[in-house]
Enzyme design. Structure first.
Site, PDB file in Angstrom:
ATOM      1  N   ARG A  63       0.836  -1.208   0.000  1.00 53.44           N
ATOM      2  CA  ARG A  63       0.000   0.000   0.000  1.00 53.44           C
ATOM      3  C   ARG A  63       0.868   1.254   0.000  1.00 53.44           C
ATOM      4  O   ARG A  63       0.602   2.211  -0.720  1.00 53.44           O
ATOM      5  CB  ARG A  63      -0.897  -0.021   1.231  1.00 53.44           C
ATOM      6  CG  ARG A  63      -2.312   0.366   0.915  1.00 53.44           C
ATOM      7  CD  ARG A  63      -3.137   0.433   2.159  1.00 53.44           C
ATOM      8  NE  ARG A  63      -3.185   1.792   2.649  1.00 53.44           N
ATOM      9  CZ  ARG A  63      -3.766   2.149   3.782  1.00 53.44           C
ATOM     10  NH1 ARG A  63      -4.311   1.240   4.560  1.00 53.44           N
ATOM     11  NH2 ARG A  63      -3.782   3.406   4.158  1.00 53.44           N
ATOM     12  N   HIS A 107     -18.552  11.005  -0.907  1.00 57.45           N
ATOM     13  CA  HIS A 107     -19.103   9.755  -0.375  1.00 57.45           C
ATOM     14  C   HIS A 107     -20.631   9.816  -0.436  1.00 57.45           C
ATOM     15  O   HIS A 107     -21.223  10.840  -0.082  1.00 57.45           O
ATOM     16  CB  HIS A 107     -18.637   9.567   1.079  1.00 57.45           C
ATOM     17  CG  HIS A 107     -19.139   8.288   1.668  1.00 57.45           C
ATOM     18  ND1 HIS A 107     -18.547   7.064   1.402  1.00 57.45           N
ATOM     19  CD2 HIS A 107     -20.196   8.036   2.472  1.00 57.45           C
ATOM     20  CE1 HIS A 107     -19.222   6.119   2.032  1.00 57.45           C
ATOM     21  NE2 HIS A 107     -20.220   6.681   2.694  1.00 57.45           N
ATOM     22  N   ASP A 143     -13.471   7.422   5.475  1.00 59.85           N
ATOM     23  CA  ASP A 143     -14.605   8.349   5.365  1.00 59.85           C
ATOM     24  C   ASP A 143     -14.827   9.144   6.655  1.00 59.85           C
ATOM     25  O   ASP A 143     -15.976   9.433   7.024  1.00 59.85           O
ATOM     26  CB  ASP A 143     -15.892   7.594   4.970  1.00 59.85           C
ATOM     27  CG  ASP A 143     -15.745   6.832   3.665  1.00 59.85           C
ATOM     28  OD1 ASP A 143     -15.068   7.335   2.759  1.00 59.85           O
ATOM     29  OD2 ASP A 143     -16.302   5.722   3.551  1.00 59.85           O
ATOM     30  N   GLU A 172     -24.220  14.580  -5.661  1.00 61.37           N
ATOM     31  CA  GLU A 172     -22.746  14.536  -5.688  1.00 61.37           C
ATOM     32  C   GLU A 172     -22.202  15.446  -6.783  1.00 61.37           C
ATOM     33  O   GLU A 172     -21.228  16.169  -6.577  1.00 61.37           O
ATOM     34  CB  GLU A 172     -22.256  13.104  -5.940  1.00 61.37           C
ATOM     35  CG  GLU A 172     -22.477  12.162  -4.789  1.00 61.37           C
ATOM     36  CD  GLU A 172     -21.876  10.792  -5.038  1.00 61.37           C
ATOM     37  OE1 GLU A 172     -21.468  10.163  -4.077  1.00 61.37           O
ATOM     38  OE2 GLU A 172     -21.825  10.347  -6.201  1.00 61.37           O
TER      39      GLU A 172
END
Ligand code: GRF
Length: 210
Positions: A63, A107, A143, A172
């Site tokens: 990652r 989100h 989030d 959004e």
């Protein structure tokens, strides 16, 4: 202001940003679009808009290594702010350190309700009467970062997942370009968890109700 966008899929939010960047009164430019999926439709949208694209596959690396490569890519394109738009990876320290308080995400819920995957499905199954969409600054959590703008979407009795998702998407597409505009105009003041938006008198408040 130069914006780098990370996507994994359809890129309808990317399209909203590309459209805003093309408007006569635009205050930001999309400098590069990065995808971790080769076949993301958003790559086509970017190419159609004449924006450079980068395919950065995630397989076979840690990652941290991925995030370092992502940060390098944004730096190479002289990006000022990063927008995650349906990017299906958690963005970690290398990116957050390279762009401190300058990474945004959209989100599909009224955070902190329903973080993570399938937010609209979670809202529908929970039986809430109002859900929506949130643009927030990205921090190390999932989030969890400070909220910049939210838009509310009522849940109707006869909503299906598809109909609810569609109305959330519409919101959004309104709030994401708005948040990026505020960032470009240097209107965001971050005070702990709270983001104060320095709006000129007469502009809409930082909560849209549709
Ligand atoms: C959006 O619902 C966004 O909130 C979530 O992923 C979805 C991406 O959709 N993070 P699109 O690719 O922008 O159409």
């Amino acid at each position: 202001m130069r914006v780098g966008v990370a996507i994994s899929g359809s890129g309808s939010n990317l399209q909203a940003l590309l459209d805003a960047a093309r408007a006569p009164d635009a205050v930001f430019k999309v400098a590069v679009v990065v995808s971790d999926r080769a076949r993301a439709f958003g790559l086509q949208r970017a190419a159609d808009a004449g924006v450079p694209t980068v395919y950065l596959p995630g397989a076979g690396q840690s990652r941290d290594a991925y995030d370092a490569a992502l940060a390098d890519c944004f730096r190479a394109h002289q990006v000022d702010w990063v927008c995650l738009a349906g990017f299906m990876r958690i963005v970690g320290a290398p990116v957050l350190a390279a762009f401190p308080q300058r990474v945004l995400n959209v989100h599909p819920s009224l955070l902190p309700a329903f973080p993570g995957l399938d937010a609209a499905k979670q809202a529908l199954e929970h039986g809430v009467r109002v859900t929506g969409a949130t643009v927030h600054l990205v921090d190390a959590g999932m989030d969890t970062g400070p909220i910049v703008v939210q838009g509310a979407v009522p849940v109707r009795q006869d909503d299906t997942l598809a109909s609810l998702q569609q109305r959330i998407h519409t919101v959004e597409h309104q709030i994401y370009p708005l948040a990026v505009r505020w960032a470009a105009e240097d209107r965001l003041r971050i005070e702990g968890r709270r983001v104060h938006v320095d709006l000129p008198a007469g502009t809409p408040p930082a909560l849209l109700v549709t």
